[in-house]
Design an enzyme around this catalytic site. Structure first.
Site, PDB file in Angstrom:
ATOM      1  N   VAL A   1      27.745  18.229  58.368  1.00  0.00           N
ATOM      2  CA  VAL A   1      27.967  16.806  58.119  1.00  0.00           C
ATOM      3  C   VAL A   1      28.328  16.582  56.658  1.00  0.00           C
ATOM      4  CG1 VAL A   1      26.979  14.484  58.190  1.00  0.00           C
ATOM      5  CG2 VAL A   1      26.269  16.176  59.889  1.00  0.00           C
TER       6      VAL A   1
ATOM      7  N   LYS B   1      28.808  13.427  63.895  1.00  0.00           N
ATOM      8  CA  LYS B   1      28.035  13.560  62.657  1.00  0.00           C
ATOM      9  C   LYS B   1      26.898  12.548  62.623  1.00  0.00           C
ATOM     10  CE  LYS B   1      32.005  15.390  60.095  1.00  0.00           C
ATOM     11  NZ  LYS B   1      33.233  14.973  59.373  1.00  0.00           N
TER      12      LYS B   1
ATOM     13  N   GLY C   1      30.424  17.767  54.584  1.00  0.00           N
ATOM     14  CA  GLY C   1      30.876  18.875  53.737  1.00  0.00           C
ATOM     15  C   GLY C   1      30.050  19.118  52.491  1.00  0.00           C
TER      16      GLY C   1
ATOM     17  N   THR D   1      39.495  29.215  56.987  1.00  0.00           N
ATOM     18  CA  THR D   1      39.527  28.725  55.613  1.00  0.00           C
ATOM     19  C   THR D   1      38.149  28.737  54.981  1.00  0.00           C
ATOM     20  OG1 THR D   1      41.168  27.200  56.492  1.00  0.00           O
ATOM     21  CG2 THR D   1      40.471  26.845  54.229  1.00  0.00           C
TER      22      THR D   1
ATOM     23  N   ILE E   1      28.646  17.079  50.396  1.00  0.00           N
ATOM     24  CA  ILE E   1      27.511  16.192  50.095  1.00  0.00           C
ATOM     25  C   ILE E   1      26.272  16.772  50.759  1.00  0.00           C
ATOM     26  CG2 ILE E   1      26.556  13.865  50.255  1.00  0.00           C
ATOM     27  CD1 ILE E   1      29.347  12.803  50.744  1.00  0.00           C
TER      28      ILE E   1
END
Lengths: 432, 432
Positions: A132, A205, A134, A13, A136
């Site tokens: 970590v 993360k 996505g 994806t 942000i």
């Protein structure tokens, strides 16, 4: 205009999203990079599989060697999950002179030191913004934008699946199992959501952020963690009554005895930014000694938010910013550990304690006695709706003043032997 | 370790904060910069004035020429407010081969194109993270971290003084004048707060962000702006009743006819991140086509938050990241305007309209008639507490569906002649 050859290894994806940004919005990336980012190869295992993006003739291949042998490819986006073969492929790419951009948090949390050392030896870089939170840009913010600060603490909602579930439990009073099923139906939770709901994903993360923010070398599996599985609707109700929401928080805090790390459901005051993070959003609050509290919120996963982070890394790598940052920060380099880990037992906070008791007056004195003996002061006692009691069992919620986790653990151990206490039903840290 | 010579021109509050970070936390900056940032000169007008920081022997001077003539100084932090002599000094510094770090938003909003062109010609850079939103690294986030995105809209709370005042009016139901006086006493508002409360400061910051995020070349004085002076306690009350807070919002939105910009008090839904920004905090919400909504919050002013942004710029400049970004982005370069400005009248939103009327039933039909003729649909009508009416005047609040500002203006113009409408008392955009 100058061209930088880019390859993508792994066209799931996110890979398809990255390809789309490069192919459909080349003007945009060229403007920010001052050169064309030119997608030359997309490496997949199965050439026949249907994909979410149309690639130019000759780009799709199942042969990694084509990337390795192509001198025009200088940056490779590696989007393969898990540890192997991801790790071997990354080493192979670095050794063939490619800079790497990755979103693989598990790989970095587990083998960061080895991979970063090797990249340094080879004069290459690894960019990992997408690993970590996505969309942000927390990696860049901590390692560059807040670099004038000693970071004092970091509180994150780092798992979108968990936040979707606890937000729904909070808003609708629903049970955990019902909500998980709903999250799965809506695509916010995997068929097997274990790694998300048990706190593993958040701990991995947090290990990466703790290294960046504090210079700690952390084995993610050593981070105390408790997931959201087993949370009960009743605690969301009581928490709200007291003015809090329950969130899965990944916490790192500098204490006198070192860096305390913890992943667990905590109470967050309603109105505080972290408490208001809804649905599957991620968020990170950072407190720096100069800047004070800073707060970031955005989509922590998903095709295009993650692709946004990957392509920002690609641009940074192509223009040369990544290599500067990579070189100066000496990430995961030996001898650069700046802080040791504190025992999580030393982490000080207020606590929410729910007891299921059979006889309120006599039990309260025993509870307050045990807490008192361990130096724990009670801030408030809350005995909720008697209609919730069944067979004479009544829930009593106690909010403590600041205390340590080890004091709470000892007090609760003492109370286990009290007959009239049916169970120490629930304990949460309160995030202040 | 390599050394980079740094000078500070202008030792007010922020200058002292920067000096403190460099002097007291040299290890930290060295770690992030891979070299020592060495404070060589601090230029002031008045050598005798008491300062907030102790400088090493020989650093304080009132002679700018010492900086210009010192070949060891490669970066200068210029912290002089206003247009002149700030502009001449910046040009002089650039011409003498220094890179510049500045926090002067007014100077950039007014003379950005000229200053950036000159810096480019000279092969120098200007870093300006501290010029907008203080401790929030919004400049770096827009120009680097979100560079894979077409930014679609940007909503900011960019003035801490205004946010302090409207947050207090919202929380306490207090009047504007009382609240301003309180803000002045607490140091959150200047003795003359005009530039803050009339929206000038926010418009200047929005001009800079609009350039970075959309490639628009904006004269800040052309941005439609309305301040918070004149806001009435009653509207905060009605807004809250409808589920909103009133915030001074700096808005930029890409529309079909170009970039629409607006600075005005708007209604923001309670629970939305921007609505929950309290006290003197700043915040920026950005929507990118790939990343979706991202939200940043932090201290927008103050000694150490601003110094944090300045020193991050210093580090970026010293290690070479700034010059890469500066070169690739071609900020304010001629011919790089990517979007024109839309007429703010074309900005579509829902509206809050408060009318003071004398006779509700007859007036409502006239209001709905005028709105209807201008294609404006009513979402809800709210007639508040009759005890607020005096001398027979009753407030009526109407919430519209999506419409354009020009349609609203025309309808309100028509209604001016209706006798039973005492006044069109207030209009706010609703930020969705």
């Amino acid at each position: 205009m100058e061209k930088t050859g880019v390859a993508i290894v792994g066209m799931g994806t996110v890979g398809a999203g990255v390809a789309r940004l490069l192919l459909d919005h080349g003007d945009r990336t060229a403007r920010h990079a001052g050169r064309t980012l030119w997608l030359t190869h997309a490496v997949v295992r199965d050439l026949e599989k249907a994909r979410d993006v149309e690639l130019p003739e000759g780009v799709l291949t199942d042969d990694l060697q084509r990337v390795i042998d192509d001198p025009e490819v200088s940056v490779v986006v590696q989007l393969i999950g898990g540890i192997e073969p991801a790790k071997s492929i990354m080493l192979q790419l670095l050794e063939s002179g490619k800079d790497v951009v990755t979103a693989n948090k598990a790989l970095l949390a587990q083998h960061g030191p080895e991979l970063f050392d090797r990249a340094r030896e080879l004069g290459r870089s690894i960019a990992f913004e997408a690993s970590v939170a996505g969309g942000i840009p927390i990696i860049a913010n901590i390692s560059q934008c807040l670099s004038a600060n000693q970071i004092e603490s970091l509180q994150g909602i780092l798992n979108g699946t968990c936040n979707f579930i606890v937000s729904k439990m909070d808003a609708e009073g629903a049970d955990y199992s019902v909500t998980v099923a709903e999250a799965q139906q809506l695509g916010y939770a995997e068929a097997d959501p274990t790694m998300d709901v048990d706190g593993t994903d958040a701990a991995q993360k947090l290990a990466i952020l703790a290294h960046l923010a504090f210079g700690a070398r952390v084995d993610w599996s050593q981070i105390p963690r408790r997931g959201i599985d087993g949370l009960q609707a009743v605690d969301f109700k009581y928490a709200k009554h007291l003015g809090y929401r329950i969130k899965l928080i990944a916490l790192a805090r500098l204490t006198e005895s070192g860096l305390a790390l913890d992943v667990s459901p905590m109470l967050v005051k309603i109105g505080q930014p972290l408490a208001e993070v809804r649905a599957n959003y991620n968020a990170v609050g950072v407190v720096g000694d100069a800047v004070g509290p800073v707060f970031f919120q955005g989509q922590g996963a998903g095709q295009m938010p993650t692709a946004s982070a990957v392509v920002a890394d690609l641009i940074d790598t192509a223009v040369g910013r990544t290599s500067i940052t990579f070189e100066t920060l000496e990430l995961w380099a030996k001898g650069h550990e700046r802080v040791g880990l504190a025992d999580v037992g030393s982490l000080v906070s207020r606590y929410y304690l729910r007891f299921n008791v059979q006889d309120v007056p006599s039990v309260l004195s025993k509870i307050s006695g045990a807490l008192g003996r361990n130096g724990i002061s009670i801030a408030s006692v809350y005995q909720h709706d008697v209609d919730l009691s069944k067979e004479g069992i009544v829930p009593v919620v106690i909010v403590t003043k600041n205390t340590s986790q080890s004091a709470v653990d000892t007090a609760l151990e003492e109370l286990k032997s009290v007959d009239a206490i049916d169970a120490v039903a629930e304990t949460f840290k309160i995030l202040d």
